[in-house]
Design an enzyme around this catalytic site. Structure first.
Site, PDB file in Angstrom:
ATOM      1  N   ARG A   1     -13.266  -8.983   0.379  1.00 44.03           N
ATOM      2  CA  ARG A   1     -11.843  -8.674   0.204  1.00 44.03           C
ATOM      3  C   ARG A   1     -11.025  -9.948   0.429  1.00 44.03           C
ATOM      4  NH1 ARG A   1     -10.029  -3.515   0.862  1.00 44.03           N
ATOM      5  NH2 ARG A   1      -8.076  -4.414   0.112  1.00 44.03           N
TER       6      ARG A   1
ATOM      7  N   GLN B   1      -9.844  -3.974  -4.243  1.00 43.76           N
ATOM      8  CA  GLN B   1     -11.150  -3.570  -3.724  1.00 43.76           C
ATOM      9  C   GLN B   1     -12.255  -3.813  -4.747  1.00 43.76           C
ATOM     10  OE1 GLN B   1     -11.964  -1.997  -0.590  1.00 43.76           O
ATOM     11  NE2 GLN B   1     -13.972  -2.595  -1.341  1.00 43.76           N
TER      12      GLN B   1
ATOM     13  N   ARG C   1       0.889  -1.177   0.000  1.00 39.45           N
ATOM     14  CA  ARG C   1       0.000   0.000   0.000  1.00 39.45           C
ATOM     15  C   ARG C   1       0.917   1.213   0.000  1.00 39.45           C
ATOM     16  NH1 ARG C   1      -5.462   1.225   3.324  1.00 39.45           N
ATOM     17  NH2 ARG C   1      -6.152  -0.094   1.602  1.00 39.45           N
TER      18      ARG C   1
ATOM     19  N   ASP D   1     -17.474   6.988  -1.642  1.00 37.62           N
ATOM     20  CA  ASP D   1     -16.211   6.798  -0.923  1.00 37.62           C
ATOM     21  C   ASP D   1     -15.906   8.105  -0.186  1.00 37.62           C
ATOM     22  OD1 ASP D   1     -13.807   5.764   0.028  1.00 37.62           O
ATOM     23  OD2 ASP D   1     -12.708   6.070  -1.845  1.00 37.62           O
TER      24      ASP D   1
ATOM     25  N   HIS E   1      -7.112   1.177  -6.737  1.00 38.77           N
ATOM     26  CA  HIS E   1      -7.319   0.204  -5.653  1.00 38.77           C
ATOM     27  C   HIS E   1      -7.969  -1.049  -6.263  1.00 38.77           C
ATOM     28  CE1 HIS E   1      -7.687  -1.353  -1.738  1.00 38.77           C
ATOM     29  NE2 HIS E   1      -8.635  -0.599  -1.219  1.00 38.77           N
TER      30      HIS E   1
ATOM     31  N   CYS F   1     -16.348   1.229  -0.026  1.00 45.50           N
ATOM     32  CA  CYS F   1     -15.224   0.346   0.316  1.00 45.50           C
ATOM     33  C   CYS F   1     -14.874   0.386   1.794  1.00 45.50           C
ATOM     34  CB  CYS F   1     -14.004   0.703  -0.532  1.00 45.50           C
ATOM     35  SG  CYS F   1     -13.337   2.345  -0.192  1.00 45.50           S
TER      36      CYS F   1
HETATM   37  N1   CP Z   1     -11.251  -0.532   1.871  1.00 44.00           N
HETATM   38  C1   CP Z   1      -9.996  -0.591   2.354  1.00 44.00           C
HETATM   39  O1   CP Z   1      -9.026  -0.746   1.608  1.00 44.00           O
HETATM   40  O2   CP Z   1      -9.917  -0.493   3.697  1.00 44.00           O
HETATM   41  P1   CP Z   1      -8.578  -0.309   4.560  1.00 44.00           P
HETATM   42  O3   CP Z   1      -8.055   1.067   4.271  1.00 44.00           O
HETATM   43  O4   CP Z   1      -9.047  -0.451   5.988  1.00 44.00           O
HETATM   44  O5   CP Z   1      -7.599  -1.359   4.171  1.00 44.00           O
HETATM   45  N1  NVA Z   2     -10.131   6.644  -1.244  1.00 45.66           N
HETATM   46  C1  NVA Z   2      -9.781   6.133   0.063  1.00 45.66           C
HETATM   47  C2  NVA Z   2      -9.948   4.661   0.090  1.00 45.66           C
HETATM   48  C3  NVA Z   2      -9.596   4.008   1.416  1.00 45.66           C
HETATM   49  C4  NVA Z   2      -9.717   2.522   1.381  1.00 45.66           C
HETATM   50  C5  NVA Z   2      -8.345   6.525   0.395  1.00 45.66           C
HETATM   51  O1  NVA Z   2      -7.486   6.435  -0.487  1.00 45.66           O
HETATM   52  O2  NVA Z   2      -8.096   6.944   1.522  1.00 45.66           O
END
Ligand code: CP
Ligand code: NVA
Length: 306
Positions: free
Chosen positions: A292, A137, A107, A225, A134, A264
């Site tokens: 997931r 997801q 990440r 989101d 992402h 998500c």
């Molecule tokens: N949706 C998602 O990726 O959640 P986290 O940020 O908790 O991993």
């Molecule tokens: N768009 C959000 C998604 C988190 C899972 C972010 O990047 O923070």
């Protein structure tokens, strides 16, 4: 090397196979205890490094449990505890980890970091979210929609709010799974043509409709989101600009009867979504979160078996 970085880079037939595998994996577990190994446990003794440059709940735990059920292990590390946090290059990190780890999920703050890792790794690299996209997801989200009985190629999905990283993966998925996608974002938060053009070139059916009530009309799925994603600096301005794009009961009522609401997570009730919507009967958010795990097991198998 079979990296899972961007849905646009994977052939549609392979993504379809990953999604089919995800349904199969979920069904095969039935009601087994969560920590028990899958019957075949194909990756005994193998390790997937789980590296985080930013926060996570779902991605962290679902990947860890995915590796456990597959017979291997996840090794979770915050990037700030690694030497990349002190300036070691991503290239050197990739080469070193390739010597004793079987795969890496990252990440990353910047998508370029992920690309750098993948370019120099001799082991599979999986995208656990970047500032650009992402993809894991969206595989879970599509599984959630198919479970509810829909044929994706007949569906119309509407994204409401910020044209962010999660929106980008829906755009890329539209090119691969044939659903229609409407994007409803204020002008300053729309997805750029640089992102829309390659998806459209691969067949994505995307329309941009600024007014959210109009965009939601008869849609089968409404998606929200966070208005402020990790790494966004301008939180106050975003909240003010995006508040008219909150998914409310009025938006759900404009959509098709029994339209599904997706998010998500993490969610901010009273910002991008009304509590009555996310906690209401049309919300599928916890199935999305569960999926997931299943979708990522299918993705790991796709990467490791290749
Ligand atoms: N949706 C998602 O990726 O959640 P986290 O940020 O908790 O991993
Ligand atoms: N768009 C959000 C998604 C988190 C899972 C972010 O990047 O923070």
């Amino acid at each position: 090397m079979p990296h899972f970085l961007d849905l646009l880079a994977v052939p549609a037939s392979e993504l379809r196979a990953v999604l089919d595998e995800s349904h199969r994996i979920k069904a095969a577990r039935g009601g087994m205890p969560k920590g028990r190994l899958d019957k075949d446990a194909p990756f005994k003794g193998e390790t997937l490094a789980l590296i985080f440059e930013k926060s996570s709940t779902r991605t962290r735990f679902s990947f860890d449990m995915a590796m456990q059920q597959l017979g291997g292990r996840g090794l979770t590390v915050s990037a700030s505890d690694m030497q990349i946090g002190r300036g070691e290059t991503i290239e050197d990190t990739a080469k070193v980890l390739s010597r004793f780890i079987d795969g890496i999920m990252l990440r990353a703050n910047s998508h370029n970091t992920l690309l750098g890792l993948a370019a120099h790794a001799d082991i599979p690299v999986i995208n656990g979210l970047t500032d650009y996209n992402h993809p894991c997801q969206i595989m879970a989200d599509l599984q959630t929609l198919e479970e509810r009985g829909g044929d994706l190629s007949d569906m119309s999905l509407t994204w409401v709010g910020d044209g962010n990283n999660v929106a980008v993966s829906f755009i890329n998925a539209a090119a691969k799974f044939g659903f229609k996608l409407r994007l409803s974002c204020p002008k300053a938060y729309q997805v750029s043509d640089n992102i829309l053009a390659p998806a459209r070139a691969q067949g994505a059916k995307i329309t941009v409709i600024e007014n959210p009530l109009e965009a939601a009309q008869d849609s089968d799925v409404i998606i929200a989101d966070s208005f402020v994603s990790m790494g966004d600096k301008d939180a106050d301005a975003r909240l003010e600009d995006l508040m008219p794009y909150q998914v409310t009961d009025a938006i759900m009522n404009a959509a098709a009867k029994d339209a599904v609401f997706l998010h998500c997570l993490p969610a901010h009730r009273g910002e991008e979504v009304a509590a009555s919507v996310i906690d209401g009967p049309q919300s599928a958010v916890f199935d999305e979160a569960e999926n997931r795990l299943h979708a990522q097991k299918a993705i790991i198998r796709w990467c490791f078996d290749a």
